[in-house]
Design an enzyme around this catalytic site. Structure first.
Site: not given
Lengths: 293, 488
Positions: B193, B245-247, B250, B267, B301, B398
């Site tokens: 995706k 993607g973002s934490t 995640g 990641e 990132c 971030e």
């Protein structure tokens, strides 16, 4: 008149010392006949947090020790354990394990420590690589310990389960906080005495006795623990540990091994608790001279 | 004659436009889902627009996949896994993947231009970094397909099954390559995706995969939004999730898969330290700082977003940096002179601006280069902040934009502590001409990638991934293969 024997008080092992639980609580450990053989510390969440502080403090020094030195210390643990072979066997029997099984367990534990002692200064070589990047850079990947690891010991054996998980984790430069199996706390604490006399710096291994049901969640959710290794858990417990581990993205490693199997050891148990670090540096190339001659 | 400032020079000397041609680009008005080797309409019948962030104009309509589409894709992937891909001779698998790499190379410029149009990144970077790295990633992993036993000696190596892969918008094609190439090499099949704002190059990659003749169902591409990704994560027949993607997301994924046996690699975000010691080659270091934070508009990132400069050279470095920032060209992503392109989306620009406001409110000093931003499109001037503390929000969180925070330090021990004092651990940079100091720092910095006297370098053979809340697992190189195999 028969001499009255001196009984041992079994306490926790935190930061290289043997404190009682701060909670003052205990549980009774019974033998096969239903007799009380020890009042065992029922460690609290606060004891666990104290142990994490000790483990974190020890982490820098232990991870930066020379691998050769770590190797010698692990070997020393094996030596110390061998000298207490009879004591460990007797203690396992007192906790309801048969003599023949107890002997096998202690022997395997010692051998496993020797095995991992030998890995200390070799695993990074096997797990590392020099990576031939296309740009003029020197690039290599190596492994580093994750840091502080929670260990929830398996419940099948009194000593072997604990040694089999802790040895590869500390061989790899991590520090640990272990929750011993509820029904086999005595050998875990006696193992702490071995560690204490084997040049293992205080705080590298911390051992708690107590109830899984009480401590599991906190061992999984603590924000200053980098990974959790757990065994002997039900499906529900696994799910709980995995969910509680999420907030600081704790690495959660379910280990399901029959540690009585002689082959239940290997590099993978060290690698599980390592992070890969890749380092880059430019290579100067001025003038175009080549290495041909 | 008085020495002219960089600002004055900039006003005298300007670049003529040097646009990359986009006449040769062939895009359809409408893109369907790529499932089981065919382009199929989404079950819901819904489409959404993907637009060019540099102009805000619509480029194409994109299918909005839902859980039914994901189910179809997973079934196709499972069928292809069972019947074809896992049974194929590994050397044949390798040849398919080599083919993909070759066709990508043939169509490299097309991919680069589309990437710029859809994401806002500059043509120089898409052409020289994203696309070649993506091609090379396939080429590198292709060769592993029939050599897995060398990667994992003394172990039995098996593929895992169906991998669900969810990728971000900052390096759309490159992330697709990072995910698909090792998965295929190890014998898995894929449901990918792409990010909602940047689906086009993944769809072009599907065309290429089709052109390469890959068996139907081996790679499936389902476009859509967060709920499409959630459908992949929650699908019962997915064996492995790979997410970049973002934490925050995640962690959602980790919670969703708890108690299942799905394997996960993540990641995630970062707030990486870039450390300048007083003996560093300062001209090079300043280039490294610029590359660290302004590369890809700071949508990286591993961006070197926390700069630490040793106190005795701090004034000089900051002055040099400001001067260099004045020379950066911000504008049309397709212009070959552009250094900083468009911010990927309206939402991301709002996020960046929110952080800039927070920084100002926290009392930090802001400096932005003096440039006229294009009138239309989403743009942000290169920005730096000084005079802030470790606890400032803009130092901790971030931002994912061209915003640099600068702190100073006196001793090396101090900077190691400060650099490691973050929940992230993706990357770090160290600048010094003293080799012993390099290794002191690189061994003590808790990060998965450490660049010494360089920054933001990537290569297919080089493992990438983070410590702590930057995720787990590695992508790239030998270590990256491990995420896609079952070992026993």
């Amino acid at each position: 008149m028969e001499r009255l024997s001196v009984l041992k008080t079994y306490k926790l092992y935190i930061g290289g010392a043997f404190p009682r639980t701060e909670s003052g609580r205990y549980y009774e450990l019974k033998n096969g006949k239903g007799e009380n053989i020890a009042n065992v510390c029922l460690a609290s969440r606060k004891d666990f947090r104290n142990a994490v502080v000790a483990a974190r403090k020890a982490s820098g020094g232990w991870s930066e020790r020379s691998h050769f030195n770590r190797s010698q210390i692990l070997y020393r643990i094996a030596e110390m354990m061998e000298t207490r072979r009879a004591q460990f066997i007797e203690e396992l029997i007192s906790q309801g394990i048969s003599k023949s099984k107890a002997e096998v367990e202690v022997d395997l534990s010692v051998d496993r420590l020797v095995y991992y002692a030998g890995w200390c200064d070799k695993y990074t070589q096997v797990l590392s690589s020099v990576n031939p990047v296309s740009s003029p850079h020197f690039n290599f990947s190596t492994v580093e310990p994750m840091g502080v690891i929670s260990v929830i010991s398996d419940v099948k054996n009194g000593l072997l389960d604990l040694v089999s998980v802790v040895a590869p984790i500390i061989a790899g430069g991590n520090t640990v906080v272990v929750l011993a199996a509820e029904q086999y706390p005595l050998s875990a604490i006696t193992f702490a005495e071995v560690l204490n006399s084997s040049d293992v710096p205080g705080g590298v291994v911390n051992i708690l006795t107590g109830k899984r049901s009480e401590l599991l969640k906190h061992m999984a959710s603590h924000m200053d623990v980098n990974a959790i290794a757990y065994s002997g858990t039900s499906g529900e417990e696994r799910k709980l540990i995995e969910i509680e581990s999420v907030e600081n993205l704790k690495r959660s490693c379910y280990i399901d091994e029959n540690w009585n199997d002689k082959g239940a050891q290997g590099l993978k148990f060290i690698e599980m608790f390592q992070e890969v670090k890749t380092t880059w540096h430019p290579i100067e190339n001025i003038g175009g001279a080549t290495s041909s001659y | 004659m008085a020495k002219k400032t960089e600002k004055e020079i900039k006003n005298i000397w300007t670049y003529d436009p040097a646009p990359e041609s986009s006449d040769h680009i062939q895009l359809k008005d409408k893109y369907d889902l790529y499932i089981d080797g065919k382009w199929v309409k989404p079950e819901s019948g819904k489409y959404y627009d993907t637009s060019n962030p540099a102009s805000t104009k619509k480029i194409a309509s994109i299918a909005y996949g839902n859980d039914k589409d994901v189910d179809k894709a997973v079934r196709a992937a499972r069928k292809a896994y069972k019947n074809v891909w896992s049974k194929m001779e590994p050397s044949e698998r390798a040849k398919y993947i080599f083919r993909i790499a070759r066709i990508m190379q043939e169509r490299a410029r097309e991919l680069a231009v589309i990437e710029c149009m859809d994401s806002g990144k500059v043509i120089r970077e898409a052409r020289d970094v994203d696309v070649p790295l993506a091609c090379n990633h396939f080429f590198y992993y292709a060769g592993w397909a029939d050599k897995l036993e060398y990667a994992f000696p003394n172990q039995k190596v098996e593929s895992i099954g169906v991998a669900g892969q969810i990728i971000p918008w900052n390096f759309p094609l490159l992330m697709a390559a990072w995910k698909i190439a090792p998965a295929l090499a190890a014998g898995n099949t894929v449901v990918l995706k792409p990010a909602e704002t940047t689906p086009l190059t993944a769809l072009k990659l599907a065309e290429i995969i089709h052109e390469a003749g890959l068996p139907a169902g081996v790679v499936n591409v389902v476009t859509g939004f967060g709920d499409t990704g959630a459908a992949i994560v929650n699908h019962h027949d997915i064996d492995k999730i790979a997410f970049t993607g973002s934490t925050g997301v995640g962690k959602l994924i980790q919670r969703a898969v708890a108690g299942t046996n799905k394997r996960v690699t993540l990641e995630l975000g970062g707030k990486s330290a870039n450390i300048i010691l007083d003996d560093a080659p300062l001209d090079q270091a300043v280039e490294g700082i610029v590359n660290g934070i302004f590369f890809n508009q700071g949508h990286v990132c591993c961006a070197g977003s926390r700069l630490f400069v040793q106190e005795n050279v701090a004034d000089r470095v900051i002055q040099m940096l400001k001067a260099r920032m004045e020379t950066l060209v911000v504008g049309d992503p397709l212009d070959k002179n552009t250094d900083i392109g468009a911010i990927n989306s309206k939402e991301q620009l709002a996020t960046i601006n929110k952080y800039i406001e927070i920084g100002k409110k926290e009392g930090a000093d802001m400096y932005q280069s003096h440039i006229n931003l294009p009138k239309s499109g989403y743009y942000c001037a290169p920005t730096l902040f000084t005079n802030m503390s470790q606890s400032s929000v803009i130092v901790k969180e971030e931002i994912f934009g061209p915003v640099l925070t600068i702190q100073t330090f006196r001793t090396i021990d101090e900077v190691i502590q400060k650099a490691n004092n973050t929940e992230y651990g993706l990357a770090a940079g160290v600048w010094t001409s003293n080799g012993a100091r390099i290794f002191n720092l690189t061994t003590k910095l808790k990060a998965g990638v450490v660049w010494a006297n360089t920054y933001n370098r990537f290569d297919p053979v080089s493992p990438f991934g983070g410590y702590k809340e930057s995720g787990f697992g590695r992508e790239g190189g030998l270590h990256g293969l491990k995420s896609y195999v079952k070992l026993s």
